[in-house]
Motif scaffolding. Structure first.
Motif, PDB file in Angstrom:
ATOM      1  N   UNK A 372       0.955  -1.178   0.073  1.00  0.00           N
ATOM      2  CA  UNK A 372      -0.029  -0.024   0.032  1.00  0.00           C
ATOM      3  C   UNK A 372       0.822   1.374  -0.121  1.00  0.00           C
ATOM      4  N   UNK A 373       2.004   1.219   0.940  1.00  0.00           N
ATOM      5  CA  UNK A 373       2.699   2.347   0.845  1.00  0.00           C
ATOM      6  C   UNK A 373       3.692   2.797  -0.311  1.00  0.00           C
ATOM      7  N   UNK A 374       3.706   1.683  -1.002  1.00  0.00           N
ATOM      8  CA  UNK A 374       4.787   1.804  -2.289  1.00  0.00           C
ATOM      9  C   UNK A 374       3.624   2.341  -3.518  1.00  0.00           C
ATOM     10  N   UNK A 375       2.569   1.793  -3.386  1.00  0.00           N
ATOM     11  CA  UNK A 375       1.484   2.302  -4.263  1.00  0.00           C
ATOM     12  C   UNK A 375       1.333   3.914  -4.153  1.00  0.00           C
ATOM     13  N   UNK A 376       1.215   4.229  -2.782  1.00  0.00           N
ATOM     14  CA  UNK A 376       0.898   5.637  -2.557  1.00  0.00           C
ATOM     15  C   UNK A 376       2.129   6.729  -2.641  1.00  0.00           C
ATOM     16  N   UNK A 377       3.125   5.902  -3.147  1.00  0.00           N
ATOM     17  CA  UNK A 377       4.262   6.806  -3.122  1.00  0.00           C
ATOM     18  C   UNK A 377       4.802   7.589  -4.336  1.00  0.00           C
ATOM     19  N   UNK A 378       3.724   7.837  -5.182  1.00  0.00           N
ATOM     20  CA  UNK A 378       3.684   8.726  -6.251  1.00  0.00           C
ATOM     21  C   UNK A 378       4.575   8.677  -7.625  1.00  0.00           C
ATOM     22  N   UNK A 379       5.358   9.623  -7.382  1.00  0.00           N
ATOM     23  CA  UNK A 379       6.221   9.738  -8.935  1.00  0.00           C
ATOM     24  C   UNK A 379       7.067   8.659  -9.000  1.00  0.00           C
ATOM     25  N   UNK A 380       7.559   8.499  -7.770  1.00  0.00           N
ATOM     26  CA  UNK A 380       8.907   7.043  -7.883  1.00  0.00           C
ATOM     27  C   UNK A 380       8.156   5.813  -8.577  1.00  0.00           C
ATOM     28  N   UNK A 381       6.795   5.588  -8.171  1.00  0.00           N
ATOM     29  CA  UNK A 381       6.118   4.475  -8.802  1.00  0.00           C
ATOM     30  C   UNK A 381       5.978   4.490 -10.145  1.00  0.00           C
ATOM     31  N   UNK A 382       5.775   5.652 -10.710  1.00  0.00           N
ATOM     32  CA  UNK A 382       5.593   5.864 -12.218  1.00  0.00           C
ATOM     33  C   UNK A 382       6.963   5.325 -13.005  1.00  0.00           C
ATOM     34  N   UNK A 383       7.973   5.356 -12.256  1.00  0.00           N
ATOM     35  CA  UNK A 383       9.323   5.306 -12.865  1.00  0.00           C
ATOM     36  C   UNK A 383       9.455   3.832 -12.846  1.00  0.00           C
ATOM     37  N   UNK A 384       9.460   3.130 -11.658  1.00  0.00           N
ATOM     38  CA  UNK A 384       9.727   1.594 -11.619  1.00  0.00           C
ATOM     39  C   UNK A 384       8.866   0.929 -10.363  1.00  0.00           C
ATOM     40  N   UNK A 385       8.353  -0.152 -10.604  1.00  0.00           N
ATOM     41  CA  UNK A 385       7.900  -1.000  -9.405  1.00  0.00           C
ATOM     42  C   UNK A 385       9.168  -1.400  -8.470  1.00  0.00           C
ATOM     43  N   UNK A 386       8.758  -1.920  -7.379  1.00  0.00           N
ATOM     44  CA  UNK A 386       9.726  -2.385  -6.417  1.00  0.00           C
ATOM     45  C   UNK A 386       9.096  -3.863  -6.087  1.00  0.00           C
ATOM     46  N   UNK A 387       9.685  -4.780  -6.325  1.00  0.00           N
ATOM     47  CA  UNK A 387       9.444  -6.235  -6.078  1.00  0.00           C
ATOM     48  C   UNK A 387       9.668  -6.357  -4.596  1.00  0.00           C
ATOM     49  N   UNK A 388       8.591  -7.132  -4.170  1.00  0.00           N
ATOM     50  CA  UNK A 388       8.861  -7.580  -2.475  1.00  0.00           C
ATOM     51  C   UNK A 388       8.776  -9.021  -2.679  1.00  0.00           C
ATOM     52  N   UNK A 389       9.703  -9.475  -1.992  1.00  0.00           N
ATOM     53  CA  UNK A 389       9.802 -10.989  -1.756  1.00  0.00           C
ATOM     54  C   UNK A 389      10.312 -11.484  -0.359  1.00  0.00           C
ATOM     55  N   UNK A 390       9.984 -12.629  -0.038  1.00  0.00           N
ATOM     56  CA  UNK A 390      10.379 -13.215   1.159  1.00  0.00           C
ATOM     57  C   UNK A 390      11.612 -14.102   0.932  1.00  0.00           C
ATOM     58  N   UNK A 391      12.311 -14.229   1.910  1.00  0.00           N
ATOM     59  CA  UNK A 391      13.504 -15.489   2.004  1.00  0.00           C
ATOM     60  C   UNK A 391      12.958 -16.654   1.873  1.00  0.00           C
ATOM     61  N   UNK A 392      13.385 -17.583   1.129  1.00  0.00           N
ATOM     62  CA  UNK A 392      13.104 -18.973   1.372  1.00  0.00           C
ATOM     63  C   UNK A 392      13.850 -19.712   2.588  1.00  0.00           C
ATOM     64  N   UNK A 393      14.822 -18.885   3.163  1.00  0.00           N
ATOM     65  CA  UNK A 393      15.768 -19.812   4.205  1.00  0.00           C
ATOM     66  C   UNK A 393      15.297 -19.700   5.564  1.00  0.00           C
ATOM     67  N   UNK A 394      13.999 -19.102   5.709  1.00  0.00           N
ATOM     68  CA  UNK A 394      13.541 -19.327   6.907  1.00  0.00           C
ATOM     69  C   UNK A 394      14.369 -18.790   8.341  1.00  0.00           C
ATOM     70  N   UNK A 395      14.333 -19.277   9.270  1.00  0.00           N
ATOM     71  CA  UNK A 395      15.227 -19.086  10.511  1.00  0.00           C
ATOM     72  C   UNK A 395      16.778 -19.280  10.174  1.00  0.00           C
ATOM     73  N   UNK A 396      17.249 -20.186   9.436  1.00  0.00           N
ATOM     74  CA  UNK A 396      18.323 -20.508   8.773  1.00  0.00           C
ATOM     75  C   UNK A 396      19.074 -19.332   8.153  1.00  0.00           C
ATOM     76  N   UNK A 397      18.396 -18.155   7.720  1.00  0.00           N
ATOM     77  CA  UNK A 397      19.148 -17.330   6.669  1.00  0.00           C
ATOM     78  C   UNK A 397      20.328 -16.764   7.302  1.00  0.00           C
ATOM     79  N   UNK A 398      20.500 -16.398   8.545  1.00  0.00           N
ATOM     80  CA  UNK A 398      21.707 -16.061   9.018  1.00  0.00           C
ATOM     81  C   UNK A 398      22.752 -16.813   8.966  1.00  0.00           C
TER      82      UNK A 398
END
Lengths: 423, 423
Positions: A372-398
């Motif tokens: 929602x916040x990315x969508x509301x942030x105006x001009x920058x979103x006309x220029x490019x999308x920002x992908x939002x992803x979750x890591x698949x490594x769970x608690x082991x990522x560190x």
């Protein structure tokens, strides 16, 4: 090697003064890593011709580099794949057992350990509760690392990576009064563990390690600018560009505890209100839960495992529809999302990747708010999308990331290495 | 070349997917730029032996590359310098007139133009007040650029760099509803100016250009992580690492208008209070001056030049000891300093460089506050200092930077170019 030599051998490079030239041996080493990287990332196997097409190198160069990698035992030849009417191509694959690294990640609640092979697969994993006393913790770390190390031939084990809460002193390999392990003070963790395990040891921030895990594990490069957002006891950030970490001057990039995300938010020790650090802290979320009657009050100061249990309880109640629990997590989600969008737009990022011990519990509330916040942030979103992803490594990522830092240093082709300082 | 080809030729590269190899021609080109860069940065001249020592390349390689640069007319041989009893060394220097670039910087108040030579020296400079109408502004830009372009041989002129307030659409070369030039809307400035001037044209953000100016002009490399803080009608940031710009995914990195620097600060259009953009804006500082009786009220909406005069007046009064003026600028200094320290620690920067049209007027108030805030920021300062410097380019930093972007693209050795996508 003495203890201090071990530590010395992994000291980060000083910033260079002025560009240096490159030469043939360095070019050969670089191209060899490019080829190994392509082979490693192609799990189904890849032919010499395909590598040539993907890397822009000639088939003759590829053949020479492949011969060297075969001789070194880093790769193997597998099945012949026939395509159309041409000569069948021999597929190359990385030899998983050609190299290993051990990673450990220490946080207030747990210490996680992994043994990774060259393909980035987890060969073994161990989880321990973090001992209260520093000396007990160090002894436990060393013991588990040594147990993991004897599972593979010593010659293939490239070293130990240690991920710890920041800030760190990367030059000296010290954990420096980490707020999350405040009893630890100032600990030369790298040299202590190098001495106890006999392994070349790297120390880095937990969030930097998590970003390194994503860079090493993914089978496609993370092009462009990536922001990793680590949710543990609070929020931390790490940055990468075109597949290389941007760790900052002292490897402490990502400090964001005092970004104000809600002027009406909770009080911070800095005297302001609504700083990202305090707003996203387990301690704050749980105390809100207690205040609103969602959670039972603690009898005295809670232990880390009690906070973890309480956080799980809060998330379960929210999922079951408890309105007070929902309100707490939705507010936190909005606050964290605001901080993430500020940082993503400051860096003009292409992608945000989430992970960490608290990610799964907060994911539903953060994901909606970030979108929602990315969508509301105006001009920058006309220029490019920002992908939002979750890591698949769970608690082991560190821990996976800590081991990835070792493999990355040894095996990732980096254009900057072409012009590294001489000897 | 058609208009769209011109624009196309400078379109930013797409992020690569996977590392590519490098090869001999690319290595030769890279090393040639390394040698030229060393010669250019050494104003007093430098010998082949010194270049070899500095770059790590062999004297034989240096001799070959120097011969090529001499033949191309990029460098010249000068005096022989005798050192001790050895053979006197022939000193090499860059031929200033071997290459030129034109830079222009448009902001609401002025349009500045410079003609740079290969050494980065300003050969000519022009300053104009920004016309109110967009079409008048574009016509004026084209006219002045053409006037500058005929002062040097066409073969040495590498192109035109245009610095404009962000955000920009770097792919299309458009200025996209810049808040500072709100009447402009959405202008394909790059292709308009390329058509009118016949020059290959680059468009970038003003702050990115300012950072590029520092990278190109300095005679020592800016190693580590650098934060450029541009003070114009507000504050903007740009980032560099190891001498290369970090411009972000769409070349809009540095957007920081909504970092909250003072929860009791002025209201922002976003609904929050004390965002960095509004707190540091000329409009806010001047309206405070009017409210506190330091400045005369305007008769209606002030023009940009009226705001500029008022800002100068405010700074003069503060310097003369007027307590209300001092309070306004000290408050602004503290707010801006807080934002800068937040961003510097987020990136773990080694250095902050200030510049821009409003820098000299605010410098005394910001410098003191930044130094104090860094000193108070605890653990990070135990790990490393952050240098604070002012740009020496004054109000010309944007235009010099725009021209520097052109020279940088042509002549700066970049390790990433070793592995660039093939034609």
């Amino acid at each position: 090697m003495t203890d201090s030599e071990l530590a010395e051998s992994r000291t980060p490079r000083e910033p260079s003064s002025g560009r240096r030239g490159t030469n043939l041996p360095r070019m050969g080493d670089y191209n060899s890593l490019v080829v190994l990287d392509r082979i490693r990332r192609s799990r189904a196997g890849i032919s010499r011709v395909e590598i040539a097409a993907a890397t822009g190198l000639s088939v003759q160069t590829i053949s020479n580099l492949v011969a060297r990698l075969l001789e070194e035992g880093m790769i193997g030849e597998g099945a012949r794949a026939g395509v159309g009417r041409g000569k069948p191509r021999t597929l190359l694959h990385a030899r998983a057992d050609a190299a290993h690294a051990i990673g450990l990640h220490v946080d207030p609640l747990t210490i996680t350990f992994v043994l990774l092979d060259l393909t980035g697969a987890v060969v073994h994993r161990v989880l321990e509760r973090t001992p209260e006393r520093l000396e007990d913790a160090i002894a436990l770390m060393a013991e588990r690392v040594v147990e993991l190390s004897v599972r593979v031939p010593a010659a293939t084990l490239r070293g130990l990576g240690v991920a710890a809460p920041g800030p760190i002193d990367a030059v000296e390999g010290r954990v420096v009064h980490p707020p999350l392990l405040s009893d630890w003070g100032d600990v030369p963790l790298r040299s202590r563990l190098a001495t106890l395990t006999g392994l070349p040891t790297i120390l880095d921030k937990d969030v930097t390690a998590a970003m390194a895990a994503e860079l090493w594990q993914r089978h496609h490069d993370l092009g462009g600018t990536t922001l990793f957002s680590y949710l543990g006891y609070g929020v931390g950030f790490a940055f990468a560009r075109e597949g290389e970490l941007l760790p900052g001057s002292s490897r402490n990039a990502g400090e964001s505890g005092h970004l104000i995300v809600d002027p009406d938010g909770p009080e911070c020790f800095c005297g302001r209100r609504g700083c990202l650090g305090v707003s996203s802290s387990l301690e704050h979320l749980i105390s809100r839960g207690v205040a609103l009657g969602v959670l039972e009050p603690f009898d005295g100061e809670p232990e880390p495992w009690q906070e973890d249990v309480a956080m799980s309880r809060l998330a379960e109640k929210a999922e079951a529809g408890d309105s007070a629990a929902l309100e707490i997590l939705r507010t936190a989600g909005r606050q964290i999302a605001h901080g993430i969008v500020l940082v993503a737009d400051l860096l003009d990022a292409d992608r945000v990747v989430f992970g960490g011990l608290n990610w799964e519990r907060l994911a539903p509330y953060i994901t909606a708010a970030v979108t929602a916040e990315f969508a509301a942030s105006g001009t920058m979103r006309e220029l490019h999308e920002v992908a939002v992803e979750g890591s698949e490594l769970g608690p082991w990522v560190g821990a996976v990331g800590a081991a990835s830092l070792v493999l990355d240093e040894a095996f990732t082709p980096k254009p900057s290495a072409l012009v590294a300082q001489l000897g």
